[in-house]
Write a protein that holds these residues in place. Structure first.
Motif, PDB file in Angstrom:
ATOM      1  N   UNK A   1      -0.016  -6.446 -10.277  1.00  0.00           N
ATOM      2  CA  UNK A   1      -1.679  -6.449  -9.952  1.00  0.00           C
ATOM      3  C   UNK A   1      -2.133  -7.852 -10.227  1.00  0.00           C
ATOM      4  N   UNK A   2      -3.444  -8.082  -9.563  1.00  0.00           N
ATOM      5  CA  UNK A   2      -4.248  -9.184  -9.460  1.00  0.00           C
ATOM      6  C   UNK A   2      -4.532  -9.821 -11.048  1.00  0.00           C
ATOM      7  N   UNK A   3      -4.626  -8.715 -11.922  1.00  0.00           N
ATOM      8  CA  UNK A   3      -5.168  -8.996 -13.338  1.00  0.00           C
ATOM      9  C   UNK A   3      -3.860  -9.284 -14.231  1.00  0.00           C
ATOM     10  N   UNK A   4      -2.689  -9.146 -13.684  1.00  0.00           N
ATOM     11  CA  UNK A   4      -1.641  -9.553 -14.175  1.00  0.00           C
ATOM     12  C   UNK A   4      -0.807  -8.165 -14.770  1.00  0.00           C
ATOM     13  N   UNK A   5      -1.324  -7.028 -14.754  1.00  0.00           N
ATOM     14  CA  UNK A   5      -0.565  -5.964 -15.109  1.00  0.00           C
ATOM     15  C   UNK A   5       0.466  -5.634 -13.928  1.00  0.00           C
ATOM     16  N   UNK A   6       1.554  -4.967 -14.571  1.00  0.00           N
ATOM     17  CA  UNK A   6       2.501  -4.620 -13.657  1.00  0.00           C
ATOM     18  C   UNK A   6       2.813  -3.012 -13.831  1.00  0.00           C
ATOM     19  N   UNK A   7       3.324  -2.545 -12.684  1.00  0.00           N
ATOM     20  CA  UNK A   7       3.723  -1.216 -12.643  1.00  0.00           C
ATOM     21  C   UNK A   7       5.038  -1.109 -12.007  1.00  0.00           C
ATOM     22  N   UNK A   8       5.984  -0.773 -12.734  1.00  0.00           N
ATOM     23  CA  UNK A   8       7.449  -0.690 -12.443  1.00  0.00           C
ATOM     24  C   UNK A   8       8.036   0.793 -12.914  1.00  0.00           C
ATOM     25  N   UNK A   9       7.979   1.571 -11.694  1.00  0.00           N
ATOM     26  CA  UNK A   9       8.365   2.980 -11.707  1.00  0.00           C
ATOM     27  C   UNK A   9       9.580   3.283 -10.773  1.00  0.00           C
ATOM     28  N   UNK A  10      10.411   4.055 -11.427  1.00  0.00           N
ATOM     29  CA  UNK A  10      11.661   4.445 -10.642  1.00  0.00           C
ATOM     30  C   UNK A  10      11.991   5.953 -11.061  1.00  0.00           C
ATOM     31  N   UNK A  11      12.339   6.737 -10.102  1.00  0.00           N
ATOM     32  CA  UNK A  11      12.640   7.991 -10.181  1.00  0.00           C
ATOM     33  C   UNK A  11      13.779   8.471  -9.368  1.00  0.00           C
TER      34      UNK A  11
ATOM     35  N   UNK B   1       1.419   9.111 -10.421  1.00  0.00           N
ATOM     36  CA  UNK B   1       0.129   9.237  -9.647  1.00  0.00           C
ATOM     37  C   UNK B   1       0.329   8.350  -8.168  1.00  0.00           C
ATOM     38  N   UNK B   2       1.206   7.038  -8.556  1.00  0.00           N
ATOM     39  CA  UNK B   2       1.294   6.200  -7.359  1.00  0.00           C
ATOM     40  C   UNK B   2       2.295   6.867  -6.437  1.00  0.00           C
ATOM     41  N   UNK B   3       3.281   7.481  -7.079  1.00  0.00           N
ATOM     42  CA  UNK B   3       4.465   7.839  -6.325  1.00  0.00           C
ATOM     43  C   UNK B   3       3.946   9.314  -5.535  1.00  0.00           C
ATOM     44  N   UNK B   4       3.016  10.001  -5.955  1.00  0.00           N
ATOM     45  CA  UNK B   4       2.586  11.182  -5.261  1.00  0.00           C
ATOM     46  C   UNK B   4       1.819  10.691  -4.073  1.00  0.00           C
ATOM     47  N   UNK B   5       1.049   9.566  -4.359  1.00  0.00           N
ATOM     48  CA  UNK B   5      -0.094   9.069  -3.119  1.00  0.00           C
ATOM     49  C   UNK B   5       1.095   8.470  -2.081  1.00  0.00           C
ATOM     50  N   UNK B   6       2.021   7.889  -2.327  1.00  0.00           N
ATOM     51  CA  UNK B   6       2.878   7.294  -1.333  1.00  0.00           C
ATOM     52  C   UNK B   6       3.749   8.333  -0.845  1.00  0.00           C
ATOM     53  N   UNK B   7       4.105   9.159  -1.414  1.00  0.00           N
ATOM     54  CA  UNK B   7       5.135  10.308  -0.888  1.00  0.00           C
ATOM     55  C   UNK B   7       4.406  11.061   0.215  1.00  0.00           C
TER      56      UNK B   7
END
Length: 156
Positions: free
Chosen positions: A144-154, A121-127
């Protein structure tokens, strides 16, 4: 006499209290007087997207390649003396510091990343933001501020 003295003291204290807490000073009607700042817990912990003091994350690193060539690179981190960078080689933009931050601010406000958002979803919004249909590599790392991470590669 005792009641009169007590009543007089109460009236005198009330007058002092009202004048001390009231807004009757000589600068009360001036436009440039300072207003009190109200700071939320979210702002103390790094800001929040709703107040404009933060974006909801402390680190953002984006790389997009088109036809195996660098196309877009963006880097942002909440850190003392960090210099944000933004490059869009598709539109010949290469920015640093305040200019990069202005461009990143527009992008962050538009894509509105959330900690519970999927990488796809993040990829689609950015593209969509960059109007890129075909890419050879897409890499996104967000903390993120709450400590969660998003690592996405395609890669395509």
């Amino acid at each position: 006499m005792n009641k009169l003295a007590a009543m007089g003291s109460v009236v005198f204290a009330s007058v002092l209290f009202v004048n001390g807490c009231g807004n009757m000073g000589k600068d009360a009607n001036k436009d440039n007087r300072e207003e009190a700042d109200i700071i939320t817990n979210e702002q103390k912990e790094g800001g929040d997207r709703d107040t404009g003091d933060g974006f909801g994350f402390t680190k953002f690193d984006l790389e997009i390649d088109v036809d195996n060539q660098d196309a877009v690179e963006a880097e942002y981190e909440v850190e003392k003396d960090f210099e944000p960078e933004f490059q869009n080689k598709l539109t010949n933009i290469d920015l640093k510091d305040e200019d990069a931050m202005a461009e990143l601010d527009k992008m962050f406000s538009t894509i509105n990343l959330q900690h519970d958002m999927s990488g796809e979803e993040a990829r689609e919004k950015i593209l969509e933001y960059f109007q890129i249909d075909l890419y050879s590599k897409f890499k996104l790392d967000v903390e993120f501020d709450d400590g969660t991470k998003m690592n996405y590669e395609d890669k395509q």
